[in-house]
Design a protein around this motif. Structure first.
Motif, short mmCIF file in Angstrom:
data_model
loop_
_atom_site.label_atom_id
_atom_site.label_comp_id
_atom_site.label_asym_id
_atom_site.label_seq_id
_atom_site.Cartn_x
_atom_site.Cartn_y
_atom_site.Cartn_z
N UNK A 1 0.80 -1.22 0.00
CA UNK A 1 0.00 0.00 0.00
C UNK A 1 0.83 1.28 0.00
N UNK A 2 2.08 1.20 0.43
CA UNK A 2 2.94 2.38 0.40
C UNK A 2 3.27 2.79 -1.03
N UNK A 3 3.20 1.83 -1.96
CA UNK A 3 3.50 2.07 -3.37
C UNK A 3 2.22 2.23 -4.18
N UNK A 4 1.18 1.47 -3.84
CA UNK A 4 -0.05 1.47 -4.64
C UNK A 4 0.16 0.68 -5.92
N UNK A 5 -0.58 1.03 -6.96
CA UNK A 5 -0.44 0.39 -8.28
C UNK A 5 -0.51 1.50 -9.32
N UNK A 6 0.64 2.15 -9.56
CA UNK A 6 0.65 3.32 -10.46
C UNK A 6 0.11 3.02 -11.86
N UNK B 1 -2.38 1.34 -12.64
CA UNK B 1 -3.85 1.35 -12.60
C UNK B 1 -4.38 2.60 -11.88
N UNK B 2 -3.51 3.62 -11.74
CA UNK B 2 -3.88 4.87 -11.07
C UNK B 2 -4.33 4.67 -9.63
N UNK B 3 -3.75 3.68 -8.96
CA UNK B 3 -4.00 3.47 -7.54
C UNK B 3 -2.91 4.23 -6.78
N UNK B 4 -3.33 5.23 -6.04
CA UNK B 4 -2.40 6.12 -5.36
C UNK B 4 -1.65 5.41 -4.23
N UNK B 5 -0.39 5.81 -3.97
CA UNK B 5 0.30 5.33 -2.78
C UNK B 5 -0.53 5.66 -1.55
N UNK B 6 -0.53 4.77 -0.58
CA UNK B 6 -1.32 4.97 0.62
C UNK B 6 -2.70 4.33 0.56
N UNK B 7 -3.01 3.65 -0.56
CA UNK B 7 -4.31 2.99 -0.70
C UNK B 7 -4.24 1.60 -0.07
N UNK B 8 -5.04 1.39 0.97
CA UNK B 8 -5.09 0.08 1.64
C UNK B 8 -5.67 -0.96 0.69
N UNK B 9 -5.26 -2.20 0.88
CA UNK B 9 -5.77 -3.30 0.04
C UNK B 9 -7.29 -3.34 0.09
N UNK B 10 -7.84 -3.14 1.27
CA UNK B 10 -9.29 -3.18 1.44
C UNK B 10 -10.01 -2.10 0.63
N UNK B 11 -9.29 -1.02 0.32
CA UNK B 11 -9.88 0.10 -0.41
C UNK B 11 -9.70 0.00 -1.92
N UNK B 12 -9.02 -1.04 -2.39
CA UNK B 12 -8.89 -1.23 -3.84
C UNK B 12 -10.26 -1.53 -4.43
N UNK B 13 -10.51 -1.11 -5.67
CA UNK B 13 -11.79 -1.45 -6.31
C UNK B 13 -11.99 -2.96 -6.35
#
Length: 54
Positions: A15-20, A22-34
């Motif tokens: 979550x510190x990296x996210x998934x750039x 797929x435009x998933x911002x750093x700091x996005x918790x796994x639970x908050x992924x679409x």
């Protein structure tokens, strides 16, 4: 925040990296992924991930 590993391929969602890609911002918790987010390596869904215990 917890890291999660893709059981089939071993990719670790950090979550510190996210998934750039797929435009998933750093700091996005796994639970908050679409819900339709897929592993960027093998294409498996979130249901194929397990929390990393260190």
């Amino acid at each position: 925040m917890d890291k999660y590993i893709c059981i089939p391929c071993g990719y670790i969602y950090n979550p510190a990296v996210g998934d750039p890609d797929e435009d998933i911002e750093p700091g996005t918790a796994f639970e908050d992924l679409p819900e339709d987010w897929l592993c960027p390596v093998c294409g498996e869904g979130k249901d194929q991930f397990a929390k990393v215990t260190e």
